[in-house]
Design an enzyme around this catalytic site. Structure first.
Site, short mmCIF file in Angstrom:
data_model
loop_
_atom_site.label_atom_id
_atom_site.label_comp_id
_atom_site.label_asym_id
_atom_site.label_seq_id
_atom_site.Cartn_x
_atom_site.Cartn_y
_atom_site.Cartn_z
CG ASP A 145 -0.85 -1.41 3.81
OD1 ASP A 145 -0.70 -2.52 3.24
OD2 ASP A 145 0.11 -0.66 4.06
N GLY A 146 -2.28 -3.95 5.13
CA GLY A 146 -2.00 -4.89 6.20
C GLY A 146 -0.55 -4.79 6.61
CD GLU A 173 -1.55 -5.83 2.36
OE1 GLU A 173 -2.47 -5.06 2.01
OE2 GLU A 173 -0.37 -5.46 2.49
CG ASP A 183 0.26 -2.06 -0.08
OD1 ASP A 183 -0.38 -3.06 0.32
OD2 ASP A 183 0.94 -1.36 0.68
CG HIS A 223 6.09 0.90 1.95
ND1 HIS A 223 5.70 1.27 3.21
CD2 HIS A 223 5.78 -0.41 1.84
CE1 HIS A 223 5.18 0.23 3.85
NE2 HIS A 223 5.21 -0.80 3.03
CG ASP A 271 2.45 1.37 5.97
OD1 ASP A 271 2.54 0.14 5.93
OD2 ASP A 271 3.33 2.10 6.47
#
Length: 144
Positions: free
Chosen positions: A8-9, A46, A69, A123, A133
């Site tokens: 994740d970023g 990301e 994501d 999320h 995240d």
């Protein structure tokens, strides 16, 4: 055996200080790492997360399922990459692909690996994505 990797970023502003996070599930072992950049974009983070994961797993022969994501990362690696390369890194609008350098690194890092790219809704309670995240935000905090 399959290795599961969540990436994740995160970015504080876009552009702004950002971070990337990687969470690896390898059998009974777990590995977490993160980093950041003082001036970046969310897409760059990301992509950097995915790149860092591939670099970490570079000598592995097992199947790797990489969860992101980011639809841009997934589609870039699974749908758009071959056309970009064929068209000298130009997109369908004949413009240079954004973040070309990172895409080229991702392409190179993935060549020797057996990677399945899987999109996961961010999320939304997926434990691996939530951990990635958290790590990405930790990376962003480290440079803010």
């Amino acid at each position: 055996m399959s290795i599961k990797v969540y990436t994740d970023g995160a970015c504080r502003g876009n552009p702004g200080p950002g971070g990337w996070g990687v969470y690896v599930l390898d059998g009974n072992e777990q590995k977490e790492f993160y980093g950041g950049s003082p001036s970046t974009t969310n897409n760059q983070m990301e992509m950097q997360a995915a790149l860092e994961a591939l670099i970490y797993l570079k000598d592995r022969n097992e199947h790797i399922e990489l969860f992101t994501d980011s639809n841009i990362v997934k589609k870039g690696m699974t749908e758009w990459m071959e056309n970009w390369k064929r068209n000298n890194w130009k997109n369908s609008n004949k413009k240079t692909v954004k973040n070309k350098e990172i895409w080229m690194q991702l392409d190179e890092a993935s060549k020797s690996l057996n990677v399945t790219w899987t999109w996961v809704k961010g999320h939304d309670g997926d434990p691996g994505n939530e951990k990635a995240d958290f790590l990405a935000n930790k990376g962003a905090d480290s440079v803010s």
